[in-house]
Design an enzyme around this catalytic site. Structure first.
Site, PDB file in Angstrom:
ATOM      1  N   LYS A  80       0.857  -1.187   0.000  1.00 39.64           N
ATOM      2  CA  LYS A  80       0.000   0.000   0.000  1.00 39.64           C
ATOM      3  C   LYS A  80       0.887   1.228   0.000  1.00 39.64           C
ATOM      4  CE  LYS A  80      -4.469   1.101   0.531  1.00 39.64           C
ATOM      5  NZ  LYS A  80      -5.693   0.446   0.091  1.00 39.64           N
ATOM      6  N   GLY A 181     -20.221   7.434   5.629  1.00 43.67           N
ATOM      7  CA  GLY A 181     -19.365   7.866   4.518  1.00 43.67           C
ATOM      8  C   GLY A 181     -20.012   7.540   3.186  1.00 43.67           C
ATOM      9  N   HIS A 184     -16.985   7.400  -2.734  1.00 42.32           N
ATOM     10  CA  HIS A 184     -17.059   6.497  -3.885  1.00 42.32           C
ATOM     11  C   HIS A 184     -17.796   5.198  -3.549  1.00 42.32           C
ATOM     12  CE1 HIS A 184     -13.813   9.130  -5.321  1.00 42.32           C
ATOM     13  NE2 HIS A 184     -14.230   8.772  -6.518  1.00 42.32           N
ATOM     14  N   VAL A 185     -17.318   4.499  -2.527  1.00 50.96           N
ATOM     15  CA  VAL A 185     -17.905   3.189  -2.200  1.00 50.96           C
ATOM     16  C   VAL A 185     -19.283   3.362  -1.567  1.00 50.96           C
ATOM     17  CG1 VAL A 185     -17.627   1.094  -0.816  1.00 50.96           C
ATOM     18  CG2 VAL A 185     -15.627   2.129  -1.901  1.00 50.96           C
TER      19      VAL A 185
END
Ligand code: NAD
Length: 371
Positions: A80, A181, A184-185
């Site tokens: 990552k 949240g 995007h997801v």
């Protein structure tokens, strides 16, 4: 505390600190394991409170990618990257090109893609400097593009599996689901949940993202400080990590936690805390593997959307197996998933070491015969 005794170091293969004065880039690339193949995992850009926080995030996310790729049966190890955002280093083509050069310098040991704070356009800049990048616009019928709709699909299917296991529910209709949240997801997930007839609560600290969700879907907005404790059937964390802690878990009202965010548990012990409260936890790196599955198909040039969908549809079965093992063994679901992932990585590492040992002994034997 040094790097090697960092609690999240966990035998990382290597860590790379990158600084580019011209663009202001400061980044860390963490490669946890290449036992299963090149380390694949996205790049996050975030405004960290300290360099130490950025390191911790990189280490935890990178190890999570090793486990995620192993359980998704992908031929990739785990890595990552985190880019340290600051006013002195705004997003620019030069910054992402500098990051691309850093990725290129690792010569294929790390393959990057989008994560929080990164767009497809950013990855196109990275691509100018390296071919070890994925999450680029789709070409023809091949897989590609923004991985987040695929992540959301896997999370949605995982939520269905969790609801079936825990609540005996054959559908999500009228179940109350809190989505923390709606980036995007989270937004894609809300679309799928809405189509399935769920009653959706949302929270976001970003007003524009919240408004977009409210304008498009019949969602109820609640405060970001309250969403985790909402009176719902399912909590779907789709923001950042460390949502499930010794402080938050005693106050949760959901009976299932199943969402897209990485590193939802603050510590491994928090999995046991959830189990003790009778809350079913869908391990984050199992349920949110849809995006990396898409990235893998794109990178390997292996088929298009149909093949990606087929692989993502394996996520609910994997979760079901983890839930069943956890129930039978009395272990928390996160521990069951970690043990499974470590087993896969270690087995491959052992096979690889055996191959090396064999290839080293063969020429010696051959040389002896010649002598
Ligand atoms: P994103 O940046 O598009 O969305 C995150 C959203 O969360 C933003 O709208 C942000 O404002 C909001 N947020 C941040 N802190 C919050 C808080 N305290 N309360 C409420 N909202 C908050 O990122 P994303 O790509 O949607 O990723 C979301 C999570 O899913 C991350 O943890 C990421 O690592 C993980 N993930 C993403 C993918 C992917 O394909 N994008 C794949 C696997 C895992």
């Amino acid at each position: 505390m040094g790097v090697f005794d960092h609690p999240d170091f966990d035998q990382h293969d290597s860590l790379h600190y990158i600084q580019d004065a011209a663009s202001g880039l400061k980044a860390i690339i963490a490669i946890h394991s290449t036992a299963l193949g090149p380390a694949a995992g996205g790049c996050r850009r975030w405004n960290y409170a300290s360099d130490a926080d950025a390191l911790t995030d990189a280490l935890r996310l990178s190890r999570g990618m090793s486990y995620k790729n192993a359980i998704a049966e992908l031929p990739f190890g785990g890595g990552k990257a985190v880019i340290l955002a600051s006013d002195d280093a705004p997003k620019s083509p030069e910054l992402f090109q500098a990051f691309g050069r850093a990725v290129a310098s690792l010569d294929g040991r790390y393959i990057t893609a989008e994560d929080v704070g990164i767009t497809v356009e950013d990855m196109r800049e990275v691509q100018k400097e390296t071919r070890f990048v994925s999450g680029l616009p789709q070409r023809g019928q091949g897989a590609g593009g923004d991985p987040s709709p695929w992540t959301a699909l896997g999370v949605f299917l995982g939520i269905e599996a969790a609801a079936k296991f825990k609540l005996g529910a054959d559908s999500l209709k009228d179940l109350r689901i809190a989505v923390q949240g709606v980036g995007h997801v989270g937004l894609h997930l809300c679309r799928l949940l809405n189509d399935a007839g769920a009653r959706i609560l949302v929270a976001d600290v970003n007003r524009a993202n919240l408004k977009r969700a409210q304008d498009e879907l019949p969602v109820t907005r609640i405060s970001p400080t309250k969403i985790v404790y909402a009176d719902v059937d399912i909590l779907a964390p789709c923001a950042l990590g460390n949502v499930l802690t010794s402080v938050t878990i005693p106050r949760l009202r959901a009976s299932i936690i199943a969402g897209g965010a990485n590193n939802q548990l603050a510590t491994e012990d928090d999995g046991a805390r959830l189990m003790d409260r009778g809350i079913l936890y869908a391990p984050d790196y199992v349920i949110n593997g849809g995006g990396i599955i898409n990235v893998a198909h794109e990178y390997l040039g292996a088929g298009g959307d149909d093949e990606v969908r087929t692989d993502i549809e394996k996520i609910p079965g994997r979760l079901q197996a983890i839930f069943e093992t956890a129930e039978a063994s009395g272990k928390p679901t996160n521990i069951v998933a970690n043990e499974l992932a470590r087993r896969i990585v270690n087995e491959k590492r052992r096979n690889y070491e055996q191959e090396i040992a064999t290839s080293h002994t063969a020429p010696v034997g051959a040389a002896r015969r010649q002598a």
